[in-house]
Each structure stands twice: as C-alpha cells, then as structure tokens.
Design a protein around this motif. Structure first.
Motif, PDB file in Angstrom:
ATOM      1  N   HIS A  24       0.800  -1.224   0.000  1.00  0.00           N
ATOM      2  CA  HIS A  24       0.000   0.000   0.000  1.00  0.00           C
ATOM      3  C   HIS A  24       0.832   1.273   0.000  1.00  0.00           C
ATOM      4  O   HIS A  24       0.271   2.358   0.066  1.00  0.00           O
ATOM      5  CB  HIS A  24      -0.923   0.023   1.224  1.00  0.00           C
ATOM      6  N   ALA A  25       2.135   1.154  -0.054  1.00  0.00           N
ATOM      7  CA  ALA A  25       2.993   2.345   0.013  1.00  0.00           C
ATOM      8  C   ALA A  25       2.812   3.220  -1.222  1.00  0.00           C
ATOM      9  O   ALA A  25       2.512   2.737  -2.310  1.00  0.00           O
ATOM     10  CB  ALA A  25       4.448   1.916   0.143  1.00  0.00           C
ATOM     11  N   THR A  26       3.020   4.502  -1.044  1.00  0.00           N
ATOM     12  CA  THR A  26       2.979   5.433  -2.169  1.00  0.00           C
ATOM     13  C   THR A  26       4.382   5.907  -2.542  1.00  0.00           C
ATOM     14  O   THR A  26       4.614   6.296  -3.664  1.00  0.00           O
ATOM     15  CB  THR A  26       2.087   6.645  -1.849  1.00  0.00           C
ATOM     16  N   ASP A  27       5.303   5.871  -1.600  1.00  0.00           N
ATOM     17  CA  ASP A  27       6.691   6.218  -1.860  1.00  0.00           C
ATOM     18  C   ASP A  27       7.324   5.093  -2.688  1.00  0.00           C
ATOM     19  O   ASP A  27       7.187   3.917  -2.335  1.00  0.00           O
ATOM     20  CB  ASP A  27       7.433   6.373  -0.525  1.00  0.00           C
ATOM     21  N   PRO A  28       7.983   5.401  -3.794  1.00  0.00           N
ATOM     22  CA  PRO A  28       8.535   4.353  -4.664  1.00  0.00           C
ATOM     23  C   PRO A  28       9.494   3.389  -3.961  1.00  0.00           C
ATOM     24  O   PRO A  28       9.453   2.186  -4.204  1.00  0.00           O
ATOM     25  CB  PRO A  28       9.251   5.135  -5.767  1.00  0.00           C
ATOM     26  N   LEU A  42       7.428   1.188  -1.615  1.00  0.00           N
ATOM     27  CA  LEU A  42       6.636   0.281  -2.427  1.00  0.00           C
ATOM     28  C   LEU A  42       7.493  -0.868  -2.950  1.00  0.00           C
ATOM     29  O   LEU A  42       7.067  -2.024  -2.941  1.00  0.00           O
ATOM     30  CB  LEU A  42       5.979   1.028  -3.584  1.00  0.00           C
ATOM     31  N   ASP A  43       8.714  -0.576  -3.363  1.00  0.00           N
ATOM     32  CA  ASP A  43       9.623  -1.614  -3.836  1.00  0.00           C
ATOM     33  C   ASP A  43       9.878  -2.644  -2.734  1.00  0.00           C
ATOM     34  O   ASP A  43       9.802  -3.848  -2.971  1.00  0.00           O
ATOM     35  CB  ASP A  43      10.940  -0.995  -4.311  1.00  0.00           C
ATOM     36  N   TYR A  44      10.180  -2.177  -1.523  1.00  0.00           N
ATOM     37  CA  TYR A  44      10.402  -3.099  -0.405  1.00  0.00           C
ATOM     38  C   TYR A  44       9.158  -3.924  -0.112  1.00  0.00           C
ATOM     39  O   TYR A  44       9.231  -5.132   0.106  1.00  0.00           O
ATOM     40  CB  TYR A  44      10.828  -2.344   0.859  1.00  0.00           C
ATOM     41  N   GLN A  45       7.997  -3.288  -0.097  1.00  0.00           N
ATOM     42  CA  GLN A  45       6.756  -4.005   0.181  1.00  0.00           C
ATOM     43  C   GLN A  45       6.453  -5.037  -0.902  1.00  0.00           C
ATOM     44  O   GLN A  45       6.003  -6.145  -0.598  1.00  0.00           O
ATOM     45  CB  GLN A  45       5.597  -3.029   0.328  1.00  0.00           C
TER      46      GLN A  45
END
Length: 75
Positions: free
Chosen positions: A18-22, A25-28
């Motif tokens: 659900h992350a918005t920071d790139p 988001l990559d880690y998630q």
C-alpha cells in the motif's frame, strides 16, 4: 493481507502493498513476493517473520496482522 488457514496452519497468503513512496513500495512488493515461501504450511501459532527480501519495517506490520488473524480465528 489475506490468509487462508486449515487446521491452524497457513495454506495460502496474499500481501497487498500500500505504500505510495517508490522506495517503500519496492520493499513491500519484494516482501509480498517472498513471504508465501516463508509462511505457507507453517502453523499460525509459530509464525513470526523477520527481515525478508531486504525489508526491515514491513515484517512488523505483517506480524501484527498475523496476530489479529490468530485472534479472529479463535472466535
């Protein structure tokens, strides 16, 4: 996250980033791809993941969600 249980063991799991920071988001996304191999087939009572796929913060949220699933499954 959705998890499927049978006889108190994880039989399937899906983690939705659900992350918005790139970078986050990559880690998630990497965590979401790696987690099924770590948890499917394991008893939910023994389940706790640590750093996985380079992600150090995501496991905290995952473990908290697993705890809530454990509590719901016992109702």
């Amino acid at each position: 996250m959705t998890a499927t249980l049978s006889d108190n063991a994880i039989t399937a799991i899906e983690v939705t980033p659900h992350a918005t920071d790139p970078t986050s988001l990559d880690y998630q996304e990497r965590f979401a791809e790696a987690v099924p191999a770590e948890v499917v087939g394991r008893p939910i009572d023994e389940l706790r993941v640590g750093r996985l796929a380079g992600s150090s913060g995501t496991p905290d949220g995952f473990n908290a969600a697993i705890q809530r699933i454990k509590e719901q499954s016992r109702r």
